[in-house]
Design a protein around this motif. Sequence first.
Motif, PDB file in Angstrom:
ATOM      1  N   ALA A   1      32.135  40.436  25.405  1.00 46.32           N
ATOM      2  CA  ALA A   1      31.983  41.364  26.535  1.00 46.32           C
ATOM      3  C   ALA A   1      30.870  40.894  27.467  1.00 46.32           C
ATOM      4  CB  ALA A   1      31.687  42.770  26.020  1.00 46.32           C
ATOM      5  N   ARG A   2      29.813  40.347  26.894  1.00 47.74           N
ATOM      6  CA  ARG A   2      28.718  39.822  27.722  1.00 47.74           C
ATOM      7  C   ARG A   2      29.203  38.654  28.578  1.00 47.74           C
ATOM      8  NH1 ARG A   2      23.468  36.516  25.419  1.00 47.74           N
ATOM      9  NH2 ARG A   2      22.290  36.428  27.377  1.00 47.74           N
ATOM     10  N   VAL A   3      30.012  37.790  27.959  1.00 49.13           N
ATOM     11  CA  VAL A   3      30.548  36.646  28.700  1.00 49.13           C
ATOM     12  C   VAL A   3      31.523  37.118  29.776  1.00 49.13           C
ATOM     13  CG1 VAL A   3      32.001  34.590  28.499  1.00 49.13           C
ATOM     14  CG2 VAL A   3      30.182  34.991  26.834  1.00 49.13           C
ATOM     15  N   ARG A   4      32.330  38.118  29.444  1.00 49.39           N
ATOM     16  CA  ARG A   4      33.279  38.636  30.430  1.00 49.39           C
ATOM     17  C   ARG A   4      32.539  39.218  31.642  1.00 49.39           C
ATOM     18  NH1 ARG A   4      38.658  40.108  30.438  1.00 49.39           N
ATOM     19  NH2 ARG A   4      38.873  39.634  28.226  1.00 49.39           N
ATOM     20  N   ALA A   5      31.398  39.850  31.405  1.00 53.71           N
ATOM     21  CA  ALA A   5      30.610  40.374  32.523  1.00 53.71           C
ATOM     22  C   ALA A   5      30.115  39.246  33.421  1.00 53.71           C
ATOM     23  CB  ALA A   5      29.435  41.188  31.988  1.00 53.71           C
ATOM     24  N   LEU A   6      29.738  38.121  32.813  1.00 55.52           N
ATOM     25  CA  LEU A   6      29.330  36.959  33.612  1.00 55.52           C
ATOM     26  C   LEU A   6      30.495  36.426  34.419  1.00 55.52           C
ATOM     27  CD1 LEU A   6      27.059  34.890  31.177  1.00 55.52           C
ATOM     28  CD2 LEU A   6      26.353  36.101  33.242  1.00 55.52           C
ATOM     29  N   ILE A   7      31.677  36.391  33.814  1.00 52.26           N
ATOM     30  CA  ILE A   7      32.867  35.908  34.517  1.00 52.26           C
ATOM     31  C   ILE A   7      33.124  36.757  35.757  1.00 52.26           C
ATOM     32  CG2 ILE A   7      35.368  35.612  34.341  1.00 52.26           C
ATOM     33  CD1 ILE A   7      34.943  34.983  31.347  1.00 52.26           C
ATOM     34  N   GLY A   8      32.875  38.048  35.646  1.00 53.21           N
ATOM     35  CA  GLY A   8      33.094  38.941  36.785  1.00 53.21           C
ATOM     36  C   GLY A   8      32.203  38.634  37.967  1.00 53.21           C
ATOM     37  N   GLN A   9      31.091  37.951  37.734  1.00 55.60           N
ATOM     38  CA  GLN A   9      30.175  37.584  38.814  1.00 55.60           C
ATOM     39  C   GLN A   9      30.393  36.148  39.299  1.00 55.60           C
ATOM     40  OE1 GLN A   9      26.199  38.307  37.293  1.00 55.60           O
ATOM     41  NE2 GLN A   9      26.895  40.107  36.172  1.00 55.60           N
ATOM     42  N   ALA A  10      31.344  35.437  38.675  1.00 58.18           N
ATOM     43  CA  ALA A  10      31.520  34.004  38.940  1.00 58.18           C
ATOM     44  C   ALA A  10      32.640  33.750  39.944  1.00 58.18           C
ATOM     45  CB  ALA A  10      31.806  33.270  37.636  1.00 58.18           C
ATOM     46  N   ASP A  11      32.638  32.537  40.446  1.00 54.81           N
ATOM     47  CA  ASP A  11      33.688  32.076  41.357  1.00 54.81           C
ATOM     48  C   ASP A  11      34.708  31.197  40.648  1.00 54.81           C
ATOM     49  OD1 ASP A  11      32.494  32.808  44.183  1.00 54.81           O
ATOM     50  OD2 ASP A  11      30.848  31.957  43.009  1.00 54.81           O
ATOM     51  N   VAL A  12      34.233  30.458  39.646  1.00 53.67           N
ATOM     52  CA  VAL A  12      35.081  29.473  38.961  1.00 53.67           C
ATOM     53  C   VAL A  12      34.863  29.596  37.457  1.00 53.67           C
ATOM     54  CG1 VAL A  12      35.604  27.006  38.676  1.00 53.67           C
ATOM     55  CG2 VAL A  12      34.881  27.881  40.926  1.00 53.67           C
ATOM     56  N   LEU A  13      35.940  29.559  36.704  1.00 56.27           N
ATOM     57  CA  LEU A  13      35.892  29.450  35.246  1.00 56.27           C
ATOM     58  C   LEU A  13      36.577  28.152  34.851  1.00 56.27           C
ATOM     59  CD1 LEU A  13      36.709  32.166  32.580  1.00 56.27           C
ATOM     60  CD2 LEU A  13      37.740  29.907  32.424  1.00 56.27           C
ATOM     61  N   VAL A  14      35.945  27.384  33.964  1.00 55.58           N
ATOM     62  CA  VAL A  14      36.497  26.108  33.512  1.00 55.58           C
ATOM     63  C   VAL A  14      36.610  26.145  31.994  1.00 55.58           C
ATOM     64  CG1 VAL A  14      36.172  23.597  33.430  1.00 55.58           C
ATOM     65  CG2 VAL A  14      35.416  24.906  35.443  1.00 55.58           C
ATOM     66  N   GLU A  15      37.801  25.794  31.472  1.00 59.97           N
ATOM     67  CA  GLU A  15      37.975  25.700  30.021  1.00 59.97           C
ATOM     68  C   GLU A  15      38.817  24.470  29.706  1.00 59.97           C
ATOM     69  OE1 GLU A  15      40.790  26.192  27.998  1.00 59.97           O
ATOM     70  OE2 GLU A  15      42.282  26.850  29.478  1.00 59.97           O
ATOM     71  N   SER A  16      38.552  23.902  28.518  1.00 65.55           N
ATOM     72  CA  SER A  16      39.262  22.685  28.140  1.00 65.55           C
ATOM     73  C   SER A  16      39.775  22.744  26.704  1.00 65.55           C
ATOM     74  CB  SER A  16      38.352  21.458  28.310  1.00 65.55           C
ATOM     75  OG  SER A  16      37.201  21.554  27.479  1.00 65.55           O
ATOM     76  N   TYR A  17      40.073  23.963  26.242  1.00 64.36           N
ATOM     77  CA  TYR A  17      40.659  24.114  24.915  1.00 64.36           C
ATOM     78  C   TYR A  17      42.150  23.776  24.958  1.00 64.36           C
ATOM     79  CZ  TYR A  17      36.414  26.785  23.892  1.00 64.36           C
ATOM     80  OH  TYR A  17      35.113  27.189  23.725  1.00 64.36           O
ATOM     81  N   ARG A  18      42.738  23.640  23.777  1.00 64.02           N
ATOM     82  CA  ARG A  18      44.191  23.477  23.739  1.00 64.02           C
ATOM     83  C   ARG A  18      44.850  24.770  24.221  1.00 64.02           C
ATOM     84  NH1 ARG A  18      46.463  20.337  18.428  1.00 64.02           N
ATOM     85  NH2 ARG A  18      44.483  19.474  17.723  1.00 64.02           N
ATOM     86  N   PRO A  19      46.037  24.678  24.809  1.00 67.99           N
ATOM     87  CA  PRO A  19      46.724  25.893  25.261  1.00 67.99           C
ATOM     88  C   PRO A  19      46.825  26.924  24.140  1.00 67.99           C
ATOM     89  CG  PRO A  19      47.857  23.958  26.090  1.00 67.99           C
ATOM     90  CD  PRO A  19      46.805  23.455  25.144  1.00 67.99           C
ATOM     91  N   GLY A  20      46.538  28.177  24.471  1.00 64.47           N
ATOM     92  CA  GLY A  20      46.628  29.269  23.512  1.00 64.47           C
ATOM     93  C   GLY A  20      45.299  29.722  22.953  1.00 64.47           C
ATOM     94  N   VAL A  21      44.281  28.857  22.966  1.00 63.09           N
ATOM     95  CA  VAL A  21      42.989  29.219  22.382  1.00 63.09           C
ATOM     96  C   VAL A  21      42.342  30.358  23.173  1.00 63.09           C
ATOM     97  CG1 VAL A  21      40.646  28.426  21.917  1.00 63.09           C
ATOM     98  CG2 VAL A  21      42.593  26.970  21.320  1.00 63.09           C
ATOM     99  N   MET A  22      42.297  30.232  24.492  1.00 65.77           N
ATOM    100  CA  MET A  22      41.666  31.279  25.302  1.00 65.77           C
ATOM    101  C   MET A  22      42.436  32.597  25.199  1.00 65.77           C
ATOM    102  SD  MET A  22      38.826  30.187  26.633  1.00 65.77           S
ATOM    103  CE  MET A  22      38.340  30.848  28.249  1.00 65.77           C
ATOM    104  N   ALA A  23      43.753  32.521  25.029  1.00 68.40           N
ATOM    105  CA  ALA A  23      44.547  33.750  24.865  1.00 68.40           C
ATOM    106  C   ALA A  23      44.169  34.458  23.576  1.00 68.40           C
ATOM    107  CB  ALA A  23      46.031  33.415  24.879  1.00 68.40           C
ATOM    108  N   ARG A  24      43.941  33.693  22.509  1.00 65.52           N
ATOM    109  CA  ARG A  24      43.549  34.311  21.241  1.00 65.52           C
ATOM    110  C   ARG A  24      42.182  34.979  21.338  1.00 65.52           C
ATOM    111  NH1 ARG A  24      46.052  29.573  19.218  1.00 65.52           N
ATOM    112  NH2 ARG A  24      44.061  28.514  18.805  1.00 65.52           N
TER     113      ARG A  24
END
Length: 368
Positions: free
Chosen positions: A79-102
């Motif tokens: 939840a803390r990270v999600r609050a940071l995302i709400g203030q951001a312009d860009v999110l970058v992730e490099s996990y295999r597909p499906g990891v962020m969904a989990r």
Amino acid sequence: MTAGTAPPPLADITVIDFSELLPGPFFTQNLAELGARVIKIERPPGGDNLRRMGPGLFDALNRGKQSLLADLKDEAQRARVRALIGQADVLVESYRPGVMARLGLDAARVRAEFPRLIYVSLSGYGQQGPWADLPGHDINYLAAAGVLAVSGTPGGGPAQSFGLPLADLCSAMYALSSTLAALYQRQHTGAGQHLDVALADCALHWMNPRLAAYREAGAHTLAEQRQATLVKPAYGAFACRDGRHISIAALEDHFWARLCQALDLAPYATAALRQMPARKAMAGAINARIAEVVAERDLNEVFTLLQKHDIPAAPVIGPSELAALPQFAQRDKFEAGQRLPLARYPVAMAGVQPGRLGVAPVLGNART
């Protein structure tokens, strides 16, 4: 406002960076060099695996970023990270597909909550397709994209290394250019988007010049394509008498004529070989003759001679020599104070100050 006092181009951009290892961090390092605030989200207990696998590389790829240690499987920390995302312009992730969904942080859910967010996914083969879940490294993506097949030496197998991780770095550049375009587009639409950056796709796009050349030449078999790619007359790196090498690229007819004036290339300096198609058929013999002539001189002598005749040539410079090379030293392309200093962002821009970033972050140093 003068160029020296201008803010960096991305001074008002905040990036939440979940990526690890090379492609993602190199991409976000460029964003940081252009002035973005980059907050690196790292998994406990040790953070980015590169901190242990290659600490020097980690330092090079994460200068000027902030580090937030967060267990994304923990609801409160997520939840803390999600609050940071709400203030951001860009999110970058490099996990295999499906990891962020989990983790409940996939593009669909996050962008539904924050529609202005530009969500960048870097992966080997993209978010869908029969190979989407395959693991891989640079050589695998180059193999899949056709690059490896046309590498190496004539009559030999594919190259095992190009000296640089081409797929990793080219995908970082596509991520950078696409993100900057998406930021610009958002100014007009008000909406972000999900950028699906696949390393294999990026390497594939770099194949277009080769594919076009093969189509024009009617080179349909791999043997024909390798011949077209790897065999070029008056083109290559040639050993000099002092053990150093010089690169020569006298491809155009006028450069070939000058090379014939500079070096004794008999019996190939003839009217019959004035045009490239004729020289192409004799490439092996021509290059062998150039190698013989170059081997009789030291590097500096050959380079001076080729410069005098305005021929495309350059010494093969080793990594430890780069910072002292007058070409780069005069253009101030390296940071100071290190034995093997890092190169600065290559394009001078208003507000992009050399040496501004400092060092890579201590694990968990972010103040949010």
